[in-house]
Structure formats: structure tokens, C-alpha cells
Design an enzyme around this catalytic site. Structure first.
Site, PDB file in Angstrom:
ATOM      1  N   CYS A   1     -14.340  55.446  19.971  1.00  0.00           N
ATOM      2  CA  CYS A   1     -15.703  54.918  19.743  1.00  0.00           C
ATOM      3  C   CYS A   1     -15.746  53.403  19.572  1.00  0.00           C
ATOM      4  O   CYS A   1     -16.792  52.794  19.741  1.00  0.00           O
ATOM      5  CB  CYS A   1     -16.331  55.599  18.535  1.00  0.00           C
ATOM      6  SG  CYS A   1     -16.464  57.376  18.741  1.00  0.00           S
ATOM      7  N   HIS A  50     -22.502  51.124  16.462  1.00  0.00           N
ATOM      8  CA  HIS A  50     -22.079  52.375  17.092  1.00  0.00           C
ATOM      9  C   HIS A  50     -23.028  53.469  16.621  1.00  0.00           C
ATOM     10  O   HIS A  50     -23.368  53.540  15.436  1.00  0.00           O
ATOM     11  CB  HIS A  50     -20.638  52.685  16.675  1.00  0.00           C
ATOM     12  CG  HIS A  50     -20.177  54.041  17.117  1.00  0.00           C
ATOM     13  ND1 HIS A  50     -20.386  54.497  18.398  1.00  0.00           N
ATOM     14  CD2 HIS A  50     -19.540  55.041  16.446  1.00  0.00           C
ATOM     15  CE1 HIS A  50     -19.886  55.720  18.498  1.00  0.00           C
ATOM     16  NE2 HIS A  50     -19.378  56.070  17.332  1.00  0.00           N
ATOM     17  N   ASN A  97     -23.827  60.693  19.833  1.00  0.00           N
ATOM     18  CA  ASN A  97     -22.648  59.818  19.815  1.00  0.00           C
ATOM     19  C   ASN A  97     -21.993  59.850  21.199  1.00  0.00           C
ATOM     20  O   ASN A  97     -21.431  60.868  21.599  1.00  0.00           O
ATOM     21  CB  ASN A  97     -21.684  60.316  18.732  1.00  0.00           C
ATOM     22  CG  ASN A  97     -20.460  59.430  18.582  1.00  0.00           C
ATOM     23  OD1 ASN A  97     -20.185  58.576  19.426  1.00  0.00           O
ATOM     24  ND2 ASN A  97     -19.717  59.644  17.516  1.00  0.00           N
TER      25      ASN A  97
HETATM   26  O1  UT7 Z   1     -17.838  58.215  16.256  1.00  0.00           O
HETATM   27  C1  UT7 Z   1     -16.699  58.183  15.449  1.00  0.00           C
HETATM   28  C2  UT7 Z   1     -17.093  58.099  14.047  1.00  0.00           C
HETATM   29  N1  UT7 Z   1     -17.691  59.341  13.651  1.00  0.00           N
HETATM   30  C3  UT7 Z   1     -18.503  59.328  12.632  1.00  0.00           C
HETATM   31  O2  UT7 Z   1     -18.802  58.284  12.108  1.00  0.00           O
HETATM   32  C4  UT7 Z   1     -18.989  60.657  12.096  1.00  0.00           C
HETATM   33  C5  UT7 Z   1     -18.923  60.623  10.603  1.00  0.00           C
HETATM   34  N2  UT7 Z   1     -19.345  61.883   9.957  1.00  0.00           N
HETATM   35  C6  UT7 Z   1     -20.622  62.317  10.008  1.00  0.00           C
HETATM   36  O3  UT7 Z   1     -21.458  61.761  10.695  1.00  0.00           O
HETATM   37  C7  UT7 Z   1     -20.985  63.499   9.128  1.00  0.00           C
HETATM   38  O4  UT7 Z   1     -19.928  63.745   8.218  1.00  0.00           O
HETATM   39  C8  UT7 Z   1     -21.305  64.784   9.933  1.00  0.00           C
HETATM   40  C9  UT7 Z   1     -22.617  64.646  10.652  1.00  0.00           C
HETATM   41  C10 UT7 Z   1     -20.180  65.086  10.900  1.00  0.00           C
HETATM   42  C11 UT7 Z   1     -21.449  65.974   8.976  1.00  0.00           C
HETATM   43  O5  UT7 Z   1     -22.428  65.705   7.987  1.00  0.00           O
HETATM   44  P1  UT7 Z   1     -22.113  65.964   6.451  1.00  0.00           P
HETATM   45  O6  UT7 Z   1     -23.342  65.656   5.692  1.00  0.00           O
HETATM   46  O7  UT7 Z   1     -20.874  65.162   6.117  1.00  0.00           O
HETATM   47  O8  UT7 Z   1     -21.874  67.496   6.429  1.00  0.00           O
HETATM   48  P2  UT7 Z   1     -20.582  68.311   5.973  1.00  0.00           P
HETATM   49  O9  UT7 Z   1     -19.497  68.196   6.970  1.00  0.00           O
HETATM   50  O10 UT7 Z   1     -20.288  67.961   4.551  1.00  0.00           O
HETATM   51  O11 UT7 Z   1     -21.150  69.800   6.018  1.00  0.00           O
HETATM   52  C12 UT7 Z   1     -22.242  70.212   5.182  1.00  0.00           C
HETATM   53  C13 UT7 Z   1     -22.599  71.647   5.493  1.00  0.00           C
HETATM   54  C14 UT7 Z   1     -21.383  72.569   5.544  1.00  0.00           C
HETATM   55  O12 UT7 Z   1     -21.769  73.798   4.954  1.00  0.00           O
HETATM   56  P3  UT7 Z   1     -21.338  74.142   3.435  1.00  0.00           P
HETATM   57  O13 UT7 Z   1     -19.853  74.079   3.427  1.00  0.00           O
HETATM   58  O14 UT7 Z   1     -21.972  73.067   2.605  1.00  0.00           O
HETATM   59  O15 UT7 Z   1     -21.917  75.500   3.252  1.00  0.00           O
HETATM   60  C15 UT7 Z   1     -21.133  72.775   7.011  1.00  0.00           C
HETATM   61  O16 UT7 Z   1     -20.540  74.014   7.285  1.00  0.00           O
HETATM   62  O17 UT7 Z   1     -23.186  71.722   6.794  1.00  0.00           O
HETATM   63  C16 UT7 Z   1     -22.535  72.749   7.549  1.00  0.00           C
HETATM   64  N3  UT7 Z   1     -22.586  72.373   8.957  1.00  0.00           N
HETATM   65  C17 UT7 Z   1     -23.583  72.723   9.789  1.00  0.00           C
HETATM   66  N4  UT7 Z   1     -24.697  73.443   9.595  1.00  0.00           N
HETATM   67  C18 UT7 Z   1     -25.512  73.614  10.661  1.00  0.00           C
HETATM   68  C19 UT7 Z   1     -21.694  71.619   9.646  1.00  0.00           C
HETATM   69  N5  UT7 Z   1     -22.094  71.471  10.922  1.00  0.00           N
HETATM   70  C20 UT7 Z   1     -23.266  72.145  11.039  1.00  0.00           C
HETATM   71  C21 UT7 Z   1     -24.169  72.352  12.089  1.00  0.00           C
HETATM   72  N6  UT7 Z   1     -25.265  73.089  11.856  1.00  0.00           N
HETATM   73  N7  UT7 Z   1     -23.963  71.832  13.323  1.00  0.00           N
END
Ligand code: UT7
Length: 311
Positions: free
Chosen positions: A101, A238, A268
């Protein structure tokens, strides 16, 4: 091009997710996916031709192509050489840069340095990706986040005064830290699995690192040029997550109206995300000659980078 839109609701029919979750957590509303037979080079060639047209140059005027991609057409040769041939460029050099990225800013820095030492006069810098080819549709934590696309700019040698009032690339800052390899990677490759593999990401961890590293690398760019956050006309970050972009705007005390946000439309697109956002803001008239543009990105490796450019 047969690249087409895919909305969150369309993905929700395929993956256990919802438009509400994707919008709330990321700001993404849709993404584009390349057609079945469309390759990264096809997207790159399209972007390259548009950049040449804007610059009033022909392919034969270009003596350097640096193409950032993590999803090349083939393992070798470089995708950049496909672009070189398509543009009718028989001289000069073309190669790929791989910093995921952060790739576009890495490529911009490489091209800028070639121009500065006199090894290139007109360089084409491209970010192009077909991330749809490395998504695991069984993994909702990554598959909803990415899209395909390409963007390009032309850099031309021009004498400046050596001050921050000069046009062009004022400063670039690149970093990597391989200790974080396992937080964002593809679980396949030529010399390991002999497969292409799928994107794997520890999203929450990457998020935390991104906010810290991006703030640092932006400060470096401002310090190096003696400029202040208040001097920035446009932040072109980004486009991974609206929440990360909002945090950066807040850190810089920058009105969100001065931030180019395209994550809602493109998701992304890795190395293509910064040049795609640039393209949108230049074409709609927001970025104009003389404006100070700050770009930043972070990706797998980890890699992170910033560039300050006077348009
Ligand atoms: O480009 C390179 C750099 N990349 C980035 O900068 C990405 C950085 N990370 C992020 O943008 C975020 O961490 C994400 C968008 C990937 C995830 O968001 P988050 O607020 O950190 O969510 P999380 O991973 O903590 O997950 C929260 C909940 C989980 O459920 P529980 O464990 O709380 O019950 C996941 O299982 O959301 C759930 N979850 C989803 N639910 C519905 C994860 N993916 C999904 C989904 N749909 N697609």
C-alpha cells in the site's frame, strides 16, 4: 474497460457481512473489480495514457516507468515493461516496485531521485492493482476491504530554487520494518507455496500501527521542508479506512474539507489508492497548480511513507 462496481450489499449476498458494518468500520460503500480477463497492466496502461494526455506528452517522451504493484500480471517480467511496450516506448527503463500500500509513494521517491540525479527527464509513476485476485471470499475480515484500480502521474525535470515554493516533489520519506511481516501478508508465493495466496491481516493491530507511523512520517515531511500543517492545501492519504484518515486529519488539525477521501468509492486499492485519490481531486478542480499536497501511506512489511508535493 470492463472494470465494474461492487456494492457492499452485493458482497453481503456472498459473505457474512453487512453494508452497515462495512460503512461504520471503514467508510467503504463500493469498490471496483477488474473484468475476468483484465490484468493489472491493462489498468496501468489506461492510467498511464490518461496521465500522458494531462501532461501533453507521448509515450516516446518518457524515459522511466516505475510501477508500484503487489499484484503483477506475472512473476516476471515486470508489469512496467508491459506498459512500456503498450506506450510505444523503445528506449528508457521500466521496472516494478513492491511496497504494497505504500508502493506509490515508494515509486514516486524512486522516480524523483532518478530525475534529481539526471538519470531521467520524464518519468511515469504508476500505482496499479488487481487485489480482487488475492482475496479469500471465506474471510470476511479482509475480502470486503479491497478493490482494483490504477492511477498515474508524470514527473518532469525542471530547475527549481531549492525552496518549498518550488513545484514538484519537495521531499519523500520512506520506512520499513520487517518484524511486522505476519500482521499483513499474502499466504502464498513463488518460492514458498508456489501459489498466489490470499491476503491475511490482523486488522486491529495494523490499525494501531498505522495511526502512530503515519503521524510520525507526516511530521518528518513537514520538518524536512520547514513547513507547517497549516500550509497544507490537501491531504491525500492512503485510502484504507475512513477512521484512520479522520485520525490523521485531527492530528494535523486539518479541516476534513481539505482531505481527499475516496475510500467510500474505491475501497483499499493498495498502491493505486493515492494516485486514484489524486486523480479525482485534480479532475474535479480541488487540487490546482501551486497547492501543497501531502501524501501518506502504510502497508504490509510494514512499509510506510510520506511525500510533500507542490502541484
Ligand atoms: O492498507 C494497508 C493498511 N491497512 C489498514 O490500515 C487496515 C487497518 N485496519 C482496519 O482498517 C480495521 O482494523 C478493520 C476495518 C480491518 C477492522 O475493523 P475493527 O474495528 O478493527 O474490527 P475488528 O477486527 O476488531 O472486528 C470487530 C468485530 C469482530 O467481531 P467480534 O469478535 O467483536 O464479535 C469481527 O469478527 O467485527 C467482526 N467483523 C465483521 N463483521 C461483519 C470483522 N469483519 C467483519 C465483516 N462484517 N466484514
Amino acid at each position: 474497460m470492463c472494470i465494474r462496481d461492487r456494492t457492499n450489499d452485493e458482497l453481503a449476498a456472498q459473505v457474512d457481512t453487512s453494508d452497515e458494518w462495512i460503512v461504520q468500520r471503514t467508510g467503504i460503500r463500493k469498490r471496483h473489480f477488474a473484468g475476468k480477463d483484465e490484468k493489472t497492466s491493462d489498468l496501468a496502461i489506461h492510467a498511464a495514457r490518461a496521465a500522458l494526455e494531462s501532461a501533453g506528452l507521448r509515450g516516446t517522451d518518457i524515459d522511466l516507468i516505475v510501477l508500484a504493484t503487489a499484484t503483477p500480471d506475472q512473476t516476471f517480467p515486470a508489469t512496467a515493461t508491459r506498459v512500456q511496450a503498450a506506450l510505444g516506448m523503445e528506449n528508457g527503463i521500466a521496472f516494478d516496485v513492491q511496497a504494497v500500500c505504500s508502493g506509490f509513494i515508494y515509486a514516486l521517491a524512486v522516480a524523483d531521485n532518478f530525475v534529481r540525479v539526471g538519470q531521467a527527464k520524464n518519468a511515469l509513476v504508476i500505482g496499479a492493482e488487481t487485489f480482487s485476485r488475492i482475496l479469500d471470499w471465506e474471510d470476511r475480515t479482509t475480502s470486503v476491504l479491497f478493490g482494483d484500480g490504477a492511477g498515474a502521474v508524470v514527473l518532469s525535470a525542471e530547475a527549481g530554487e531549492g525552496t518549498s515554493a518550488d513545484h514538484g516533489v519537495l521531499t519523500t520519506h520512506l520506512h520499513s520494518d520487517g518484524r511486522h511481516h505476519d500482521l499483513l501478508y499474502v499466504d502464498g508465493g513463488v518460492s514458498s507455496t508456489r501459489t498466489v495466496g490470499h491476503v491475511r491481516m490482523a486488522g486491529r493491530e495494523v490499525f494501531k500501527h498505522a495511526v502512530v507511523r503515519l503521524a510520525e512520517v507526516v511530521d518528518e515531511a513537514l520538518e524536512a521542508t520547514g513547513l507547517d500543517a497549516a500550509d497544507i492545501d490537501w491531504l491525500v492519504p492512503h485510502q484504507a479506512n475512513k477512521r484512520i484518515i479522520d485520525a490523521m486529519a485531527k492530528k494535523l488539525d486539518l479541516d476534513i474539507a481539505r482531505v481527499v477521501m475516496t475510500v467510500d468509492q474505491h475501497a483499499n486499492t493498495s498502491a493505486a489508492s493515492v494516485p486514484l485519490a489524486l486523480d479525482v481531486a485534480v479532475r474535479d478542480g480541488r487540487i490546482r497548480p501551486g497547492h501543497l499536497v501531502l501524501m501518506e501511506a502504510m502497508g504490509g512489511g510494514f512499509t510506510w511513507a510520506s511525500a510533500l508535493v507542490r502541484w
